[in-house]
Scaffold this motif. Sequence first.
Motif, PDB file in Angstrom:
ATOM      1  N   ARG A 170       0.812  -1.212   0.000  1.00  0.00           N
ATOM      2  CA  ARG A 170       0.000   0.000   0.000  1.00  0.00           C
ATOM      3  C   ARG A 170       0.848   1.266   0.000  1.00  0.00           C
ATOM      4  O   ARG A 170       0.470   2.290  -0.564  1.00  0.00           O
ATOM      5  CB  ARG A 170      -0.930   0.008   1.222  1.00  0.00           C
ATOM      6  N   VAL A 171       1.995   1.198   0.675  1.00  0.00           N
ATOM      7  CA  VAL A 171       2.846   2.387   0.741  1.00  0.00           C
ATOM      8  C   VAL A 171       3.699   2.522  -0.510  1.00  0.00           C
ATOM      9  O   VAL A 171       3.820   3.600  -1.091  1.00  0.00           O
ATOM     10  CB  VAL A 171       3.769   2.305   1.983  1.00  0.00           C
ATOM     11  N   LEU A 172       4.283   1.408  -0.940  1.00  0.00           N
ATOM     12  CA  LEU A 172       5.305   1.487  -1.979  1.00  0.00           C
ATOM     13  C   LEU A 172       4.744   1.502  -3.394  1.00  0.00           C
ATOM     14  O   LEU A 172       5.237   2.223  -4.247  1.00  0.00           O
ATOM     15  CB  LEU A 172       6.286   0.322  -1.830  1.00  0.00           C
ATOM     16  N   LEU A 173       3.712   0.680  -3.664  1.00  0.00           N
ATOM     17  CA  LEU A 173       3.275   0.525  -5.056  1.00  0.00           C
ATOM     18  C   LEU A 173       2.865   1.851  -5.708  1.00  0.00           C
ATOM     19  O   LEU A 173       3.289   2.118  -6.834  1.00  0.00           O
ATOM     20  CB  LEU A 173       2.146  -0.509  -5.150  1.00  0.00           C
ATOM     21  N   PRO A 174       2.062   2.708  -5.026  1.00  0.00           N
ATOM     22  CA  PRO A 174       1.724   3.980  -5.674  1.00  0.00           C
ATOM     23  C   PRO A 174       2.966   4.785  -6.043  1.00  0.00           C
ATOM     24  O   PRO A 174       3.032   5.375  -7.113  1.00  0.00           O
ATOM     25  CB  PRO A 174       0.878   4.699  -4.618  1.00  0.00           C
ATOM     26  N   LEU A 226      -3.584  -2.418  -7.303  1.00  0.00           N
ATOM     27  CA  LEU A 226      -2.655  -3.549  -7.299  1.00  0.00           C
ATOM     28  C   LEU A 226      -2.283  -3.943  -5.879  1.00  0.00           C
ATOM     29  O   LEU A 226      -2.157  -5.131  -5.573  1.00  0.00           O
ATOM     30  CB  LEU A 226      -1.384  -3.175  -8.074  1.00  0.00           C
ATOM     31  N   ALA A 227      -2.135  -2.946  -4.982  1.00  0.00           N
ATOM     32  CA  ALA A 227      -1.771  -3.251  -3.608  1.00  0.00           C
ATOM     33  C   ALA A 227      -2.848  -4.089  -2.937  1.00  0.00           C
ATOM     34  O   ALA A 227      -2.562  -4.988  -2.147  1.00  0.00           O
ATOM     35  CB  ALA A 227      -1.557  -1.955  -2.826  1.00  0.00           C
ATOM     36  N   SER A 228      -4.124  -3.811  -3.299  1.00  0.00           N
ATOM     37  CA  SER A 228      -5.198  -4.586  -2.680  1.00  0.00           C
ATOM     38  C   SER A 228      -5.161  -6.036  -3.161  1.00  0.00           C
ATOM     39  O   SER A 228      -5.751  -6.920  -2.542  1.00  0.00           O
ATOM     40  CB  SER A 228      -6.553  -3.953  -3.005  1.00  0.00           C
ATOM     41  N   MET A 229      -4.474  -6.281  -4.279  1.00  0.00           N
ATOM     42  CA  MET A 229      -4.407  -7.651  -4.792  1.00  0.00           C
ATOM     43  C   MET A 229      -3.086  -8.335  -4.446  1.00  0.00           C
ATOM     44  O   MET A 229      -2.915  -9.523  -4.715  1.00  0.00           O
ATOM     45  CB  MET A 229      -4.571  -7.629  -6.316  1.00  0.00           C
ATOM     46  N   ALA A 230      -2.140  -7.561  -3.861  1.00  0.00           N
ATOM     47  CA  ALA A 230      -0.778  -8.067  -3.728  1.00  0.00           C
ATOM     48  C   ALA A 230      -0.698  -9.397  -2.974  1.00  0.00           C
ATOM     49  O   ALA A 230      -0.026 -10.331  -3.429  1.00  0.00           O
ATOM     50  CB  ALA A 230       0.095  -7.013  -3.047  1.00  0.00           C
ATOM     51  N   ILE A 231      -1.422  -9.501  -1.851  1.00  0.00           N
ATOM     52  CA  ILE A 231      -1.275 -10.730  -1.059  1.00  0.00           C
ATOM     53  C   ILE A 231      -1.851 -11.937  -1.790  1.00  0.00           C
ATOM     54  O   ILE A 231      -1.368 -13.048  -1.639  1.00  0.00           O
ATOM     55  CB  ILE A 231      -1.942 -10.596   0.319  1.00  0.00           C
ATOM     56  N   TYR A 232      -2.874 -11.680  -2.625  1.00  0.00           N
ATOM     57  CA  TYR A 232      -3.451 -12.814  -3.349  1.00  0.00           C
ATOM     58  C   TYR A 232      -2.521 -13.262  -4.464  1.00  0.00           C
ATOM     59  O   TYR A 232      -2.438 -14.453  -4.786  1.00  0.00           O
ATOM     60  CB  TYR A 232      -4.829 -12.436  -3.887  1.00  0.00           C
ATOM     61  N   ILE A 233      -1.796 -12.283  -5.052  1.00  0.00           N
ATOM     62  CA  ILE A 233      -0.798 -12.633  -6.065  1.00  0.00           C
ATOM     63  C   ILE A 233       0.328 -13.428  -5.399  1.00  0.00           C
ATOM     64  O   ILE A 233       0.797 -14.437  -5.930  1.00  0.00           O
ATOM     65  CB  ILE A 233      -0.279 -11.356  -6.758  1.00  0.00           C
ATOM     66  N   SER A 266      -2.151  10.974 -10.171  1.00  0.00           N
ATOM     67  CA  SER A 266      -3.480  10.471  -9.838  1.00  0.00           C
ATOM     68  C   SER A 266      -3.667   9.053 -10.398  1.00  0.00           C
ATOM     69  O   SER A 266      -4.195   8.174  -9.721  1.00  0.00           O
ATOM     70  CB  SER A 266      -4.556  11.400 -10.397  1.00  0.00           C
ATOM     71  N   ALA A 267      -3.197   8.826 -11.618  1.00  0.00           N
ATOM     72  CA  ALA A 267      -3.308   7.491 -12.200  1.00  0.00           C
ATOM     73  C   ALA A 267      -2.461   6.505 -11.408  1.00  0.00           C
ATOM     74  O   ALA A 267      -2.885   5.385 -11.118  1.00  0.00           O
ATOM     75  CB  ALA A 267      -2.865   7.511 -13.661  1.00  0.00           C
ATOM     76  N   ALA A 268      -1.262   6.945 -11.009  1.00  0.00           N
ATOM     77  CA  ALA A 268      -0.379   6.061 -10.252  1.00  0.00           C
ATOM     78  C   ALA A 268      -1.008   5.683  -8.927  1.00  0.00           C
ATOM     79  O   ALA A 268      -0.927   4.528  -8.489  1.00  0.00           O
ATOM     80  CB  ALA A 268       0.955   6.756 -10.013  1.00  0.00           C
ATOM     81  N   THR A 269      -1.692   6.637  -8.293  1.00  0.00           N
ATOM     82  CA  THR A 269      -2.316   6.344  -7.005  1.00  0.00           C
ATOM     83  C   THR A 269      -3.390   5.272  -7.160  1.00  0.00           C
ATOM     84  O   THR A 269      -3.453   4.321  -6.381  1.00  0.00           O
ATOM     85  CB  THR A 269      -2.956   7.612  -6.413  1.00  0.00           C
ATOM     86  N   SER A 270      -4.235   5.416  -8.211  1.00  0.00           N
ATOM     87  CA  SER A 270      -5.325   4.443  -8.321  1.00  0.00           C
ATOM     88  C   SER A 270      -4.812   3.080  -8.776  1.00  0.00           C
ATOM     89  O   SER A 270      -5.241   2.047  -8.257  1.00  0.00           O
ATOM     90  CB  SER A 270      -6.424   4.968  -9.248  1.00  0.00           C
ATOM     91  N   VAL A 271      -3.873   3.055  -9.738  1.00  0.00           N
ATOM     92  CA  VAL A 271      -3.325   1.762 -10.172  1.00  0.00           C
ATOM     93  C   VAL A 271      -2.583   1.103  -9.016  1.00  0.00           C
ATOM     94  O   VAL A 271      -2.741  -0.093  -8.743  1.00  0.00           O
ATOM     95  CB  VAL A 271      -2.375   1.947 -11.381  1.00  0.00           C
TER      96      VAL A 271
END
Lengths: 342, 306
Positions: free
Chosen positions: B258-262, B281-288, B272-277
């Motif tokens: 959550r901190v690093l990916l944006p 992606l951060a919300s999916m990171a643990i599932y990946i 703004s695009a980087a924040t949303s992407v």
Amino acid sequence: MSAAEVTAVPEGRGGRMNRAQIVNAALALGLLGFGLVAWAMGETFLVTLATKVAILAIAGAGLNLVLGFGGLVSFGHAAYFGLGGYSAGILAHHALNYTPMFEWPFLFEGTTSMPVIWITAMVIGALAAALIGALSLRTTGVYFIMITLAFGQMIFYFAISWPAYGGEDGLPIYVRNGFPGLNTLDPVQFFGLTCAVLFAVLGLIAMLAHSRFGLALQAARQNRQRLMAVGIRPGGVLLVAFVISGAITALAGALYADLNRFVSPSMLSWHLSGELLVFLILGGTGRLFAPLAGAGLYITLEHLLGGVSDHWQFFFGLLLLGVVLFARGGVIGFLAGGKRHG
Amino acid sequence: MSMILLIEQLLNGLQSGLMLFLMAAGLTLVFGVMGLINLAHGSLYMVGAFACAGVAAATGSFWLGLAASIAAAAAAGAIVEVAVIRRLYRRDHLDQVLATFALILIFSEGTRWLYGSFPLYLNVPEALSGSVTLPGGIRYSLFRLAIIGAGLAVAVGLFLLIGKTRIGVQVRAGEADREMIAALGVDIRRLYTLVFALGAALAGMAGALVGTIQSVQVGMGEPVLILAFVVIVIGGIGSIKGALIGALLVGLTDTMGRVLLPSVFELFMETSAATSVGAALASMAIYILMALVLIVKPGGLFGARA
């Protein structure tokens, strides 16, 4: 296991077959009759309720293919339901706002035509199921349950945190999508359309269950080693079933989005995955018409108990616990008799 | 990104990982010993949090609340085990899933009935409020630091309990061969109730501690339950060591993602695009992460069985 047992279809055989068929026919006619009588009496709300039952039954039928016939406890089928819903929502969103969805490799402006939406939803559901299934089917048992649940949550959180299509707030569909030759805004016409889809899906599943593929699928549930011994890889059979299942559940999701004219991440939530499982256990796992019986009972209870108490889920939980612990076989098992397979 | 913020987030990841471990340890023990998948584990977490909030509000003491959370969750666990769970050991996983799903409905709706839908807030105890300055000039919440300490202490205690005590020997024997240990004269029913109550107590404690940082509300256990499942899939079912490693991996991946990916995406996208992407992606990171572990080791990192 004798040859006769392998070819046993979930309805059972001999004298019982007739009884199960009577119950199935009664369920189908009951749904149609309820919807039509409600329409004749001008009770639009009840027609919509019956439509909801039909749509949830389609979603449950998708799950039934892998759970009832293939023995795979997927706890993530809300993923395909929600993806189907978002397919409908996003396509309609672009078409209604005149914002092209993509311009390369060709210009695509979205659509409000149900047949196109359905095909898109089914392709997307199938692709997601292929990806998730390929990974999840590497495992069995409890692992499979937890992994399908986790992948479902992954898509749920993605939908919440992706702002382009409403994020947490969801995406409205301002006008219900159209079907050639029908006025889908008329509740009874939309009800008829969903019933037609439901019976087509149930017919397809009945056909699959009797086919060579369906027999292999049921054998994969009963004994994987034996299936391998006759030269069929269970993994392939189960994956194909999982993909078809995802496509059917996504189709239901597209219809559900059109019913509510709204898509939100709640269509992807794990509660919905749980409810789909509940439909099957209430109806009678592995029975062709279990999803219809279960969804009908669930929506009826929700409607009746919800009218008595705001906390109807408390009583529903007690009832569900009782059914699981003491009344195995569900509604159809109770009405039609016959033992559970598997 | 400053070093101080990075270390602070590392500590946050460690803290959430250790709380996840408290949840996952109970789940994995119950599965390892009894072969049961328990969705209602998140409800015990919620019971602990509400017991803590209720008792702390009534007595004014957080510590009494914390003790109450452990006691209430253990009691609820024991009651549920005797009344319901015990009947499910010989059933297939589908029945276990549905029965414990029914328990979630009962617990959640029952709690909503008693306490209403509004979240409750707990006060951090006076002795642990405020922040401390760590070596290197990093200021960090004292309470979160205490949670890290408590999580580590419980982890060590659990390893000692399972590895060194008579009960631990019985638990491990129960995992290996339940008929044999029953034949050797161990009361297997009592052992099962004990293991279940132990797992429930850990979940209740985690609920009280996390509830103090965040808020106490109906349904708070469900996201944690699913994260605990991810932990168990990564670590391997039945393994306490796997649960610890998996929990730390998940806690750190989630927090750091959550901190690093944006900011990673900001290197080549608009803000703004980087924040949303990045957030998506951060919300999916643990599932990946889970998917990657599955591809390499389908049985989990320390799993004995697949």
